[in-house]
Design a protein around this motif. Structure first.
Motif, PDB file in Angstrom:
ATOM      1  N   VAL A 202      28.510  19.098  27.148  1.00 45.13           N
ATOM      2  CA  VAL A 202      28.308  17.916  27.211  1.00 45.13           C
ATOM      3  C   VAL A 202      27.848  17.073  25.802  1.00 45.13           C
ATOM      4  O   VAL A 202      28.158  16.144  25.382  1.00 45.13           O
ATOM      5  CB  VAL A 202      27.633  17.108  28.284  1.00 45.13           C
ATOM      6  N   ALA A 203      26.624  17.883  25.359  1.00 47.47           N
ATOM      7  CA  ALA A 203      26.016  17.413  24.079  1.00 47.47           C
ATOM      8  C   ALA A 203      27.146  17.507  22.745  1.00 47.47           C
ATOM      9  O   ALA A 203      27.382  16.694  21.906  1.00 47.47           O
ATOM     10  CB  ALA A 203      24.904  18.326  23.879  1.00 47.47           C
ATOM     11  N   PHE A 204      27.748  18.646  23.063  1.00 44.06           N
ATOM     12  CA  PHE A 204      28.730  18.943  21.895  1.00 44.06           C
ATOM     13  C   PHE A 204      29.857  17.868  22.025  1.00 44.06           C
ATOM     14  O   PHE A 204      30.350  17.398  20.843  1.00 44.06           O
ATOM     15  CB  PHE A 204      29.480  20.341  22.089  1.00 44.06           C
TER      16      PHE A 204
ATOM     17  N   GLY B 138      28.305  14.667  20.480  1.00 48.29           N
ATOM     18  CA  GLY B 138      28.328  14.791  19.264  1.00 48.29           C
ATOM     19  C   GLY B 138      29.434  14.771  18.297  1.00 48.29           C
ATOM     20  O   GLY B 138      29.718  13.814  17.509  1.00 48.29           O
ATOM     21  N   PHE B 139      30.396  15.361  18.993  1.00 49.88           N
ATOM     22  CA  PHE B 139      31.823  15.130  18.227  1.00 49.88           C
ATOM     23  C   PHE B 139      32.200  13.963  18.307  1.00 49.88           C
ATOM     24  O   PHE B 139      32.989  13.382  17.417  1.00 49.88           O
ATOM     25  CB  PHE B 139      32.682  16.393  19.044  1.00 49.88           C
ATOM     26  N   ASN B 140      32.178  13.173  19.473  1.00 48.54           N
ATOM     27  CA  ASN B 140      32.578  11.819  19.707  1.00 48.54           C
ATOM     28  C   ASN B 140      31.828  10.862  18.741  1.00 48.54           C
ATOM     29  O   ASN B 140      32.393   9.874  18.205  1.00 48.54           O
ATOM     30  CB  ASN B 140      32.576  11.220  21.180  1.00 48.54           C
ATOM     31  N   LEU B 141      30.853  11.136  18.583  1.00 46.68           N
ATOM     32  CA  LEU B 141      30.036  10.284  17.584  1.00 46.68           C
ATOM     33  C   LEU B 141      30.101  10.393  16.195  1.00 46.68           C
ATOM     34  O   LEU B 141      30.537   9.465  15.510  1.00 46.68           O
ATOM     35  CB  LEU B 141      28.271  10.789  17.866  1.00 46.68           C
TER      36      LEU B 141
END
Length: 112
Positions: A2-4, A7-10
């Motif tokens: 989820v963090a990945f 982070g990718f979306n951000l």
């Protein structure tokens, strides 16, 4: 995971925001350029709208002046011919046409 995804979306969001900002800046520059070109076109249109009529008028007037110049040349030639005839007539009338001209070193009289 989820963090990945977050982070990718951000990162993707920031990257797309930068791209959108550049596109927006380009759009503003293009709008200013289009406005400047439109103003230049209006100005030149106002100046040149009558140019075809002026060019045609100039051509007609030039043709008229050429005709007047030609007629003046003909009249000048006729005047020169008339003056030549008059000059020859005056020379004949005075009787100096076939005679040599007198010398300028004439003998002076006794008392002069």
């Amino acid at each position: 995971m989820v963090a990945f995804v977050l982070g990718f979306n951000l990162v993707l969001s920031v990257l797309l925001w930068v791209v959108a900002w550049h596109v927006w800046a380009w759009r503003r520059k293009l709008a200013r350029a289009a406005h400047s070109l439109a103003m230049a076109e209006r100005s030149t249109h106002q100046v040149l709208v009558n140019a075809p009529e002026w060019i045609l008028r100039g051509q007609v007037e030039s043709a008229g002046l050429r005709e007047q110049y030609y007629l003046a040349q003909v009249q000048l030639q006729q005047a020169r011919q008339a003056l030549a005839v008059i000059s020859a007539g005056v020379a004949l009338w005075r009787g100096s046409l076939g005679k040599p001209k007198r010398s300028s070193t004439r003998k002076r009289g006794r008392w002069l």
